[in-house]
Design a protein around this motif. Sequence first.
Motif, PDB file in Angstrom:
ATOM      1  N   UNK A   1     -68.061 -46.384 115.838  1.00 51.43           N
ATOM      2  CA  UNK A   1     -67.302 -47.115 114.729  1.00 51.43           C
ATOM      3  C   UNK A   1     -66.234 -46.002 114.146  1.00 51.43           C
ATOM      4  N   UNK A   2     -66.732 -44.495 114.116  1.00 50.20           N
ATOM      5  CA  UNK A   2     -65.798 -43.421 113.756  1.00 50.20           C
ATOM      6  C   UNK A   2     -64.637 -43.324 114.615  1.00 50.20           C
ATOM      7  N   UNK A   3     -64.779 -43.489 115.929  1.00 53.18           N
ATOM      8  CA  UNK A   3     -63.683 -43.279 117.060  1.00 53.18           C
ATOM      9  C   UNK A   3     -62.716 -44.420 116.654  1.00 53.18           C
ATOM     10  N   UNK A   4     -63.141 -45.707 116.569  1.00 51.80           N
ATOM     11  CA  UNK A   4     -62.450 -46.803 116.211  1.00 51.80           C
ATOM     12  C   UNK A   4     -61.441 -46.865 115.107  1.00 51.80           C
TER      13      UNK A   4
ATOM     14  N   UNK B   1     -76.786 -44.321 117.063  1.00 54.76           N
ATOM     15  CA  UNK B   1     -76.053 -43.331 117.071  1.00 54.76           C
ATOM     16  C   UNK B   1     -74.695 -43.759 117.901  1.00 54.76           C
ATOM     17  N   UNK B   2     -74.817 -44.573 118.891  1.00 50.45           N
ATOM     18  CA  UNK B   2     -73.772 -45.118 119.755  1.00 50.45           C
ATOM     19  C   UNK B   2     -72.787 -45.838 118.613  1.00 50.45           C
ATOM     20  N   UNK B   3     -73.268 -46.711 117.787  1.00 46.93           N
ATOM     21  CA  UNK B   3     -72.666 -47.691 117.265  1.00 46.93           C
ATOM     22  C   UNK B   3     -71.766 -46.550 115.786  1.00 46.93           C
ATOM     23  N   UNK B   4     -72.705 -45.732 115.566  1.00 46.44           N
ATOM     24  CA  UNK B   4     -71.913 -44.865 114.617  1.00 46.44           C
ATOM     25  C   UNK B   4     -70.867 -44.199 115.218  1.00 46.44           C
TER      26      UNK B   4
ATOM     27  N   UNK C   1     -69.484 -54.552 106.055  1.00 41.37           N
ATOM     28  CA  UNK C   1     -68.855 -55.286 107.147  1.00 41.37           C
ATOM     29  C   UNK C   1     -69.782 -54.777 108.353  1.00 41.37           C
ATOM     30  N   UNK C   2     -70.027 -55.688 109.086  1.00 43.76           N
ATOM     31  CA  UNK C   2     -70.641 -55.544 110.413  1.00 43.76           C
ATOM     32  C   UNK C   2     -69.934 -54.732 111.391  1.00 43.76           C
TER      33      UNK C   2
END
Length: 386
Positions: free
Chosen positions: A38-41, A32-35, A82-83
């Motif tokens: 990634x969206x914020x970035x 969840x944190x990665x998703x 992409x990672x």
Amino acid sequence: MAVKFWEKTSTTEAAPKKPKGFLREWGDAILFAVVVASLIRWATFEAYTIPTPSMESSLLVGDYLFVSKLHYGPRTPQTPLQVPLTHQTIWGTNIKSYSDAIQLPSYRLPGFSEVTRGDVVVFNIPFESEHPADLRTNYIKRCVAVAGDVLEIKKTQVFINGQPLANPPQMQSSYYLQVAEPVRDKVFQDLGVTDSNTPNGVPQAQTTAMGPAYVVNTTSTIAAYFKQQPFIKGVVEEVAQPGQAESEVFPNNPDYPHSTPTAAFPWNRDNYGPLQIPKEGQTVELTPQNTAIYQKIIMRYERNEGVTYANGVLSQNGKPLTSYTFKQNYYFMMGDNRHNSLDSRYWGFVPEDHIVGKAVLIWLSVDPYADFFSKIRWNRLFDVIH
């Protein structure tokens, strides 16, 4: 009389859900944190750092920035395999973090504004060929000309459409500080004059055609200060003369870093142009004299099929091109450290689809040359970028 014929009575209760295991609980949280990150970035803000002095003194080596994707609009990914939260390689390694097996068309979502003159912009360098466009190395420069502008530089002063462009307040140039004896390191440190080529960041005296001198990149204000000091014999600004062609500048070096430099245009870093910046929908006539200017746009940036270049002539599917209509806007970027910046004067235009975002805020600044107790430049924290 009420008659109750039949009622089923449940003799069993629903089995309670099995609690998640420790590893699954943490796995879900990390996913969840990665998703979310990634969206914020991708859509809002991303953190960057300044690795080189090309924007000094406006931005310093060791400045950490927030770059807004909201201003110009986020781009849809061109390289989807992409990672997450990586750029070109996996953290701490040289292992490629993406696969270019799938390449998608890139689109830009609506943003708050357009790229305007004076904006400090992060973009993917267009001349890099070893990575897909959206994963090329990030550069940061100041936009000095937008699509449709006519740019010219006369004795270091930028002119846009015939009018002088306001210089950045902290713009730097190169100066010779003529001396009879060495200058104390602390003088340069107190004034913020650095040299990234020395271990401690302090300029060193050199033997030059003018005699012993320090060659420094600094602002006109600090150069004027040095002129008043008794330990400085003279201050001479390093300026290229009009008409003296530099083979390294674009379009004398039309396909940097792959082409052979020439002296076809009598331009140099301080006297450049006039050059019109290509605009979407604009049609230009192609001649042997201007083909070098548009060669990369037509062959690579706009993904035309079947385009070749030979003997100064661009052809498509074997037929010489006599005119061309641009598919997107382009920009001209320059570093504020005008004599220490690899920018559009050397490799040409920045395509609109290479624009990443606008630099808006310094959230941390670390002096790479200071001791442990003076590492943080407290006066730069949370400075808005102009």
